[in-house]
Write a protein that holds these residues in place. Structure first.
Motif, PDB file in Angstrom:
ATOM      1  N   SER A   1      48.413  10.317  38.120  1.00  0.00           N
ATOM      2  CA  SER A   1      47.581   9.245  38.661  1.00  0.00           C
ATOM      3  C   SER A   1      46.331   9.810  39.330  1.00  0.00           C
ATOM      4  O   SER A   1      45.217   9.312  39.124  1.00  0.00           O
TER       5      SER A   1
ATOM      6  N   VAL B   1      43.745  10.968  36.634  1.00  0.00           N
ATOM      7  CA  VAL B   1      42.948   9.892  36.045  1.00  0.00           C
ATOM      8  C   VAL B   1      41.874   9.431  37.018  1.00  0.00           C
ATOM      9  O   VAL B   1      40.724   9.176  36.621  1.00  0.00           O
TER      10      VAL B   1
ATOM     11  N   LEU C   1      39.618   5.845  32.006  1.00  0.00           N
ATOM     12  CA  LEU C   1      38.949   7.063  31.562  1.00  0.00           C
ATOM     13  C   LEU C   1      37.835   6.767  30.557  1.00  0.00           C
ATOM     14  O   LEU C   1      36.755   7.364  30.624  1.00  0.00           O
TER      15      LEU C   1
ATOM     16  N   ILE D   1      49.320   7.896  26.653  1.00  0.00           N
ATOM     17  CA  ILE D   1      48.756   7.719  27.987  1.00  0.00           C
ATOM     18  C   ILE D   1      48.903   6.245  28.362  1.00  0.00           C
ATOM     19  O   ILE D   1      48.827   5.369  27.485  1.00  0.00           O
TER      20      ILE D   1
ATOM     21  N   TRP E   1      45.297   3.515  32.378  1.00  0.00           N
ATOM     22  CA  TRP E   1      44.639   4.803  32.601  1.00  0.00           C
ATOM     23  C   TRP E   1      43.644   5.098  31.487  1.00  0.00           C
ATOM     24  O   TRP E   1      42.548   5.608  31.737  1.00  0.00           O
ATOM     25  N   ARG E   2      44.018   4.778  30.254  1.00  0.00           N
ATOM     26  CA  ARG E   2      43.112   4.997  29.116  1.00  0.00           C
ATOM     27  C   ARG E   2      41.818   4.205  29.315  1.00  0.00           C
ATOM     28  O   ARG E   2      40.713   4.725  29.103  1.00  0.00           O
TER      29      ARG E   2
ATOM     30  N   LEU F   1      42.000  13.891  32.012  1.00  0.00           N
ATOM     31  CA  LEU F   1      42.948  13.253  31.099  1.00  0.00           C
ATOM     32  C   LEU F   1      44.283  13.993  31.078  1.00  0.00           C
ATOM     33  O   LEU F   1      44.339  15.160  30.686  1.00  0.00           O
TER      34      LEU F   1
END
Length: 205
Positions: free
Chosen positions: A109, A112, A167, A159, A163-164, A117
């Motif tokens: 966590s 990110v 990012l 992932i 989060w993806r 990544l």
């Protein structure tokens, strides 16, 4: 934060499991100002001997891996304490992606939230990538496709979808909340109609 879409860069194999946050940055260096940069302390006690000289056979000290932006490790990377400085050390060194079969939850966590990544792969793919990097030191990470490729090899990675999104857009937690501003406002308006008694009143002076 800088958005992460596709990265082709040198990669370093770290064939160790359970690399914890105290190894990533020993606690004694966390008293220093972040402004100094934490990259020099990354994996300090694994990279350097007691007199401060390089441990020659440690992967990041080998000339072919010194400029790596990607690390491939074994399971449970970033285990241990919740110190965010572990991610600072990686980011300040220049690492943008860590590939491993599993990660410490808080570490991932934090990664990110700092634009790094954490790409989760199958154990067999991790071993294949570690072996590949003995002779071929460049990998391509495609976050949109969620693939890792080099030469004739291609492997998927996993992932968390939120989060993806963070990012890909270079968003932090506040940014991802603001991306839902229209839906939040619509809910507020509808809720004030359903429950007018719950909306605070502004008293006139």
């Amino acid at each position: 934060m800088q958005p992460f879409h596709r990265l082709t860069a040198p990669a370093c194999p770290l064939p160790y499991a359970n690399i914890d946050t105290d190894q990533l940055i020993p606690a004694r260096f966390m008293k220093r100002s972040r402004a100094e940069g934490y990259g020099g302390y990354l994996l300090h006690d694994m990279r350097f001997s007691e007199d401060g000289t390089d441990i020659a056979d440690f992967p990041l000290n080998k000339p072919i891996y010194r400029n790596s932006q990607i690390i491939v490790a074994r399971r449970n990377f970033g285990a241990g304490s919740s110190r965010e400085a572990a991610v600072y050390a990686l980011a300040d060194y220049g690492i943008r992606c860590v590939i491993a079969p599993s990660f410490g939850d808080i570490f991932a966590s934090n990664a990110v939230n700092n634009g790094l990544l954490p790409a989760r792969v199958d154990e067999r793919d991790a071993e294949a990538l570690i072996k590949l990097l003995e002779t071929h030191t460049e990998l391509t990470i495609d976050l949109e496709e969620q693939t890792i490729s080099a030469k004739a090899m291609s492997a998927p990675f996993a992932i968390d979808p939120v989060w993806r999104t963070k990012l890909l857009n270079g968003w932090d937690d506040i940014d991802i909340t603001l991306s839902q501003a229209d839906a939040i406002e619509q809910f507020r308006e509808q809720d004030s109609l359903r429950r007018p008694w719950a909306t605070p009143r502004v008293l006139a002076r």
